[in-house]
Design a protein around this motif. Sequence first.
Motif, PDB file in Angstrom:
ATOM      1  N   GLY A  94      45.241  23.389 -24.830  1.00  0.00           N
ATOM      2  CA  GLY A  94      44.379  24.000 -25.834  1.00  0.00           C
ATOM      3  C   GLY A  94      44.941  25.271 -26.455  1.00  0.00           C
ATOM      4  O   GLY A  94      46.116  25.599 -26.321  1.00  0.00           O
ATOM      5  N   ASP A  95      44.055  25.991 -27.145  1.00  0.00           N
ATOM      6  CA  ASP A  95      44.461  27.220 -27.824  1.00  0.00           C
ATOM      7  C   ASP A  95      44.504  28.377 -26.818  1.00  0.00           C
ATOM      8  O   ASP A  95      44.245  28.211 -25.625  1.00  0.00           O
ATOM      9  CB  ASP A  95      43.521  27.524 -28.986  1.00  0.00           C
ATOM     10  N   GLN A  96      44.861  29.562 -27.314  1.00  0.00           N
ATOM     11  CA  GLN A  96      45.054  30.706 -26.429  1.00  0.00           C
ATOM     12  C   GLN A  96      43.786  31.040 -25.644  1.00  0.00           C
ATOM     13  O   GLN A  96      43.850  31.343 -24.438  1.00  0.00           O
ATOM     14  CB  GLN A  96      45.499  31.919 -27.239  1.00  0.00           C
ATOM     15  N   ARG A 113      43.336  28.409 -22.934  1.00  0.00           N
ATOM     16  CA  ARG A 113      44.367  28.553 -21.898  1.00  0.00           C
ATOM     17  C   ARG A 113      44.002  29.660 -20.919  1.00  0.00           C
ATOM     18  O   ARG A 113      44.186  29.532 -19.710  1.00  0.00           O
ATOM     19  CB  ARG A 113      45.728  28.827 -22.528  1.00  0.00           C
TER      20      ARG A 113
END
Length: 216
Positions: A154-156, A159
């Motif tokens: 996934g995105d930051q 994460r």
Amino acid sequence: MITLNSLTKFYPSELGNQYIFQDLNFTIPAGHNIAILGSNGSGKSTLFRLLAGSEYPNKGKVITDKSISWPVALATGIHPQMTGRENTRFIGRVNGVQNLDEYEEKVKDFAELGIKYDLPVRSYSSGMRSRLAFGCCVAIDFDIYLIDEATSVGDQKFRKKAKTALLNKSQTANVIMVSHDMKEIKEFCDSAIILHDGQLTFYSDLSHALQAYEQL
């Protein structure tokens, strides 16, 4: 504790069978968060799949009385024709989850799928599939979690959420990790197994393992 009993694994090739492990006997001790280290082609991924039960040895067996997760970011077992919710309930039943209603809501919230939770998984992006699989995994209390580059999901924002969830799990359960990120290994693991020439060596101290790994 996980015991590898006379484990043999090979892959056929035009040059004959290429052995990864041959009559390997080894015990992975309980009570440790373990990194699996080794050079490229040493068999890390093969060992990981054997532990997960997603691949079988040609001979011998993996013996354990512990419940072991599938690799947490791997969307294995997610059926594309079923919705996220249907997949969740199916996975919950297979893994003996008692309260399926609570489990499916927990997965929905963690995976952040919103209304798409009730759409077929075939309409999901690869990141959404991974988030669903991750959510299904961490919502079950396994004895051992298999972590394979899991915090790249996934995105930051997700994460960071995934890493926090796994770090929390590592306080009450054990983890076995394959990662190329040494910082991540130091965060999660206290010990390591080094694979070299088809043999496994356990190091109870991670720093000693990393020194030995650098010398391969």
